[in-house]
Design a protein around this motif. Sequence first.
Motif, PDB file in Angstrom:
ATOM      1  N   THR A   1      43.153  42.682  44.491  1.00  0.00           N
ATOM      2  CA  THR A   1      42.875  41.531  44.205  1.00  0.00           C
ATOM      3  C   THR A   1      44.105  41.098  42.904  1.00  0.00           C
ATOM      4  OG1 THR A   1      41.051  41.706  42.700  1.00  0.00           O
ATOM      5  CG2 THR A   1      40.703  41.190  45.212  1.00  0.00           C
ATOM      6  N   TRP A   2      43.896  42.024  41.747  1.00  0.00           N
ATOM      7  CA  TRP A   2      44.714  41.286  40.913  1.00  0.00           C
ATOM      8  C   TRP A   2      46.255  41.653  41.074  1.00  0.00           C
ATOM      9  CZ3 TRP A   2      43.629  38.796  36.732  1.00  0.00           C
ATOM     10  CH2 TRP A   2      42.087  38.413  36.397  1.00  0.00           C
TER      11      TRP A   2
ATOM     12  N   LEU B   1      54.655  33.364  33.800  1.00  0.00           N
ATOM     13  CA  LEU B   1      55.099  34.662  33.185  1.00  0.00           C
ATOM     14  C   LEU B   1      53.729  35.431  32.862  1.00  0.00           C
ATOM     15  CD1 LEU B   1      58.575  34.189  31.493  1.00  0.00           C
ATOM     16  CD2 LEU B   1      58.004  35.490  33.578  1.00  0.00           C
ATOM     17  N   ALA B   2      52.995  34.426  31.904  1.00  0.00           N
ATOM     18  CA  ALA B   2      51.621  35.132  31.643  1.00  0.00           C
ATOM     19  C   ALA B   2      50.876  35.403  32.693  1.00  0.00           C
ATOM     20  CB  ALA B   2      50.891  34.127  30.546  1.00  0.00           C
ATOM     21  N   ASP B   3      50.666  34.736  33.750  1.00  0.00           N
ATOM     22  CA  ASP B   3      50.134  35.030  34.650  1.00  0.00           C
ATOM     23  C   ASP B   3      50.277  36.497  35.340  1.00  0.00           C
ATOM     24  OD1 ASP B   3      48.351  35.087  36.980  1.00  0.00           O
ATOM     25  OD2 ASP B   3      49.097  33.245  37.886  1.00  0.00           O
ATOM     26  N   ILE B   4      51.669  36.669  35.524  1.00  0.00           N
ATOM     27  CA  ILE B   4      52.227  37.898  36.042  1.00  0.00           C
ATOM     28  C   ILE B   4      51.815  38.990  35.165  1.00  0.00           C
ATOM     29  CG2 ILE B   4      54.382  39.166  36.638  1.00  0.00           C
ATOM     30  CD1 ILE B   4      55.634  36.419  37.299  1.00  0.00           C
ATOM     31  N   GLY B   5      51.953  38.959  33.990  1.00  0.00           N
ATOM     32  CA  GLY B   5      51.697  39.893  32.946  1.00  0.00           C
ATOM     33  C   GLY B   5      50.246  40.302  33.037  1.00  0.00           C
ATOM     34  N   VAL B   6      49.418  39.264  33.111  1.00  0.00           N
ATOM     35  CA  VAL B   6      47.937  39.390  32.662  1.00  0.00           C
ATOM     36  C   VAL B   6      47.481  40.034  34.006  1.00  0.00           C
ATOM     37  CG1 VAL B   6      45.693  38.449  32.328  1.00  0.00           C
ATOM     38  CG2 VAL B   6      47.583  37.761  30.908  1.00  0.00           C
ATOM     39  N   SER B   7      47.741  39.474  35.054  1.00  0.00           N
ATOM     40  CA  SER B   7      47.210  40.006  36.423  1.00  0.00           C
ATOM     41  C   SER B   7      47.634  41.618  36.586  1.00  0.00           C
ATOM     42  CB  SER B   7      47.882  39.228  37.432  1.00  0.00           C
ATOM     43  OG  SER B   7      47.529  37.982  37.607  1.00  0.00           O
ATOM     44  N   ALA B   8      49.003  41.749  36.420  1.00  0.00           N
ATOM     45  CA  ALA B   8      49.434  43.266  36.293  1.00  0.00           C
ATOM     46  C   ALA B   8      48.705  44.185  35.408  1.00  0.00           C
ATOM     47  CB  ALA B   8      50.821  43.394  36.078  1.00  0.00           C
ATOM     48  N   PHE B   9      48.356  43.683  34.443  1.00  0.00           N
ATOM     49  CA  PHE B   9      47.456  44.531  33.047  1.00  0.00           C
ATOM     50  C   PHE B   9      46.302  44.689  33.668  1.00  0.00           C
ATOM     51  CE2 PHE B   9      44.734  44.538  29.534  1.00  0.00           C
ATOM     52  CZ  PHE B   9      45.334  45.853  29.015  1.00  0.00           C
ATOM     53  N   TRP B  10      45.515  43.614  34.463  1.00  0.00           N
ATOM     54  CA  TRP B  10      44.043  44.010  34.871  1.00  0.00           C
ATOM     55  C   TRP B  10      44.222  44.763  35.998  1.00  0.00           C
ATOM     56  CZ3 TRP B  10      39.751  43.641  32.862  1.00  0.00           C
ATOM     57  CH2 TRP B  10      39.634  42.896  31.671  1.00  0.00           C
ATOM     58  N   ALA B  11      45.322  44.739  36.951  1.00  0.00           N
ATOM     59  CA  ALA B  11      45.324  45.842  38.055  1.00  0.00           C
ATOM     60  C   ALA B  11      45.261  47.055  37.572  1.00  0.00           C
ATOM     61  CB  ALA B  11      46.508  45.508  38.655  1.00  0.00           C
ATOM     62  N   PHE B  12      45.899  47.279  36.406  1.00  0.00           N
ATOM     63  CA  PHE B  12      46.295  48.773  35.887  1.00  0.00           C
ATOM     64  C   PHE B  12      44.839  49.269  35.102  1.00  0.00           C
ATOM     65  CE2 PHE B  12      46.618  51.221  31.945  1.00  0.00           C
ATOM     66  CZ  PHE B  12      47.081  52.333  32.425  1.00  0.00           C
ATOM     67  N   LEU B  13      44.165  48.202  34.642  1.00  0.00           N
ATOM     68  CA  LEU B  13      42.665  48.459  34.049  1.00  0.00           C
ATOM     69  C   LEU B  13      41.783  48.668  34.986  1.00  0.00           C
ATOM     70  CD1 LEU B  13      42.448  45.981  31.010  1.00  0.00           C
ATOM     71  CD2 LEU B  13      42.920  48.285  30.847  1.00  0.00           C
ATOM     72  N   TRP B  14      41.730  48.221  36.118  1.00  0.00           N
ATOM     73  CA  TRP B  14      40.755  48.257  37.186  1.00  0.00           C
ATOM     74  C   TRP B  14      41.084  49.683  37.872  1.00  0.00           C
ATOM     75  CZ3 TRP B  14      36.289  46.468  37.601  1.00  0.00           C
ATOM     76  CH2 TRP B  14      35.862  45.037  37.272  1.00  0.00           C
ATOM     77  N   PHE B  15      42.277  50.199  37.980  1.00  0.00           N
ATOM     78  CA  PHE B  15      42.662  51.152  38.398  1.00  0.00           C
ATOM     79  C   PHE B  15      42.400  52.392  37.793  1.00  0.00           C
ATOM     80  CE2 PHE B  15      45.482  54.875  38.449  1.00  0.00           C
ATOM     81  CZ  PHE B  15      45.657  55.458  39.727  1.00  0.00           C
TER      82      PHE B  15
ATOM     83  N   ALA C   1      29.669  49.538  42.176  1.00  0.00           N
ATOM     84  CA  ALA C   1      30.540  49.614  41.008  1.00  0.00           C
ATOM     85  C   ALA C   1      31.859  50.205  41.032  1.00  0.00           C
ATOM     86  CB  ALA C   1      30.039  50.061  39.762  1.00  0.00           C
ATOM     87  N   ILE C   2      31.839  51.481  41.536  1.00  0.00           N
ATOM     88  CA  ILE C   2      32.940  52.019  42.004  1.00  0.00           C
ATOM     89  C   ILE C   2      33.906  51.381  43.187  1.00  0.00           C
ATOM     90  CG2 ILE C   2      33.952  54.319  43.149  1.00  0.00           C
ATOM     91  CD1 ILE C   2      31.574  55.671  41.787  1.00  0.00           C
ATOM     92  N   THR C   3      33.259  50.795  44.243  1.00  0.00           N
ATOM     93  CA  THR C   3      33.972  50.390  45.310  1.00  0.00           C
ATOM     94  C   THR C   3      34.455  48.913  45.017  1.00  0.00           C
ATOM     95  OG1 THR C   3      32.161  51.231  47.021  1.00  0.00           O
ATOM     96  CG2 THR C   3      33.574  49.551  47.610  1.00  0.00           C
ATOM     97  N   PHE C   4      33.954  48.206  44.320  1.00  0.00           N
ATOM     98  CA  PHE C   4      34.417  46.689  43.733  1.00  0.00           C
ATOM     99  C   PHE C   4      35.628  47.037  42.683  1.00  0.00           C
ATOM    100  CE2 PHE C   4      30.670  45.437  46.149  1.00  0.00           C
ATOM    101  CZ  PHE C   4      31.155  44.353  46.655  1.00  0.00           C
ATOM    102  N   SER C   5      35.511  48.152  42.147  1.00  0.00           N
ATOM    103  CA  SER C   5      36.377  48.519  41.253  1.00  0.00           C
ATOM    104  C   SER C   5      37.803  48.675  41.779  1.00  0.00           C
ATOM    105  CB  SER C   5      36.147  49.653  40.157  1.00  0.00           C
ATOM    106  OG  SER C   5      35.017  49.405  39.377  1.00  0.00           O
ATOM    107  N   PHE C   6      37.433  49.411  42.994  1.00  0.00           N
ATOM    108  CA  PHE C   6      38.672  49.632  43.728  1.00  0.00           C
ATOM    109  C   PHE C   6      39.368  48.380  44.375  1.00  0.00           C
ATOM    110  CE2 PHE C   6      40.262  50.778  47.990  1.00  0.00           C
ATOM    111  CZ  PHE C   6      41.272  51.893  47.690  1.00  0.00           C
ATOM    112  N   PHE C   7      38.310  47.887  44.995  1.00  0.00           N
ATOM    113  CA  PHE C   7      38.982  46.179  45.259  1.00  0.00           C
ATOM    114  C   PHE C   7      39.532  45.429  44.542  1.00  0.00           C
ATOM    115  CE2 PHE C   7      35.539  46.643  48.938  1.00  0.00           C
ATOM    116  CZ  PHE C   7      36.036  47.428  49.770  1.00  0.00           C
TER     117      PHE C   7
END
Length: 232
Positions: free
Chosen positions: A160-161, A106-120, A150-156
């Motif tokens: 991944t997250w 559950l921590a993996d799900i929450g942290v991964s979703a949170f990082w996906a949002f931060l990278w967006f 930086a912009i491109t790999f932020s998008f990628f």
Amino acid sequence: MEGGAYGAGKAGGAFDPQTFVRQPHTILRFVSWVFSIVVFGSIANEGYVNKPSEVEEFCIFNRNQNACNYGVTIGALSFISCMLFLALDIYFPQISSVKDRKKAVLADIGVSAFWAFLWFVGFCFLANQWQVAKPEDNPLKEGADAARAAITFSFFSIFTWVGQAFFAYQRYRVGADSALFSQDYTDPSQDAAVPYSSYASGNDLESPGTYQHSPSTDAFSAGTQGYQTQNY
């Protein structure tokens, strides 16, 4: 504990590096780890420039210091987060408690979703600031390749997250089913024994003390001795 709970076998098993590296979520963690290094390194090394007439360096993203700070911060923290979850993945098969495995997934799900949002947010922020940057602020276009990287790999990194969150959710679903089975499972022989015991205690059956044996062969032979054949 039943094997296979939350995507891992029984606790105490030997660690297999080849199997670990081939797992989809492990591959995505390594890829995210590399992407975070690219974003962090690009901005930290070439994200600050200065004009000949100026002493202080400024951020190439529209002179917005917050844009560079945000990119460096999420890049560094994402790097650390990937390392921590890789260590957790290595230790995960040694966790014997189903509840602890559930918390980790559950921590993996929450942290991964949170990082996906931060990278967006980071991708939108950096792309916007780079688009509105004034050409006169950086006439030689110093650090342009670093900014685009930086912009491109932020998008990628968004994908991944998201992928890590997806695989963690799959592990949660499969693990929840196996954990539920191991907790609710009962031996069918125990359930089958209940009707027999209740049937044996009924009033229709005679007690063992009232059971009568059938006449023995001795009594039959004694009865036949009294029979005499009459001759006519």
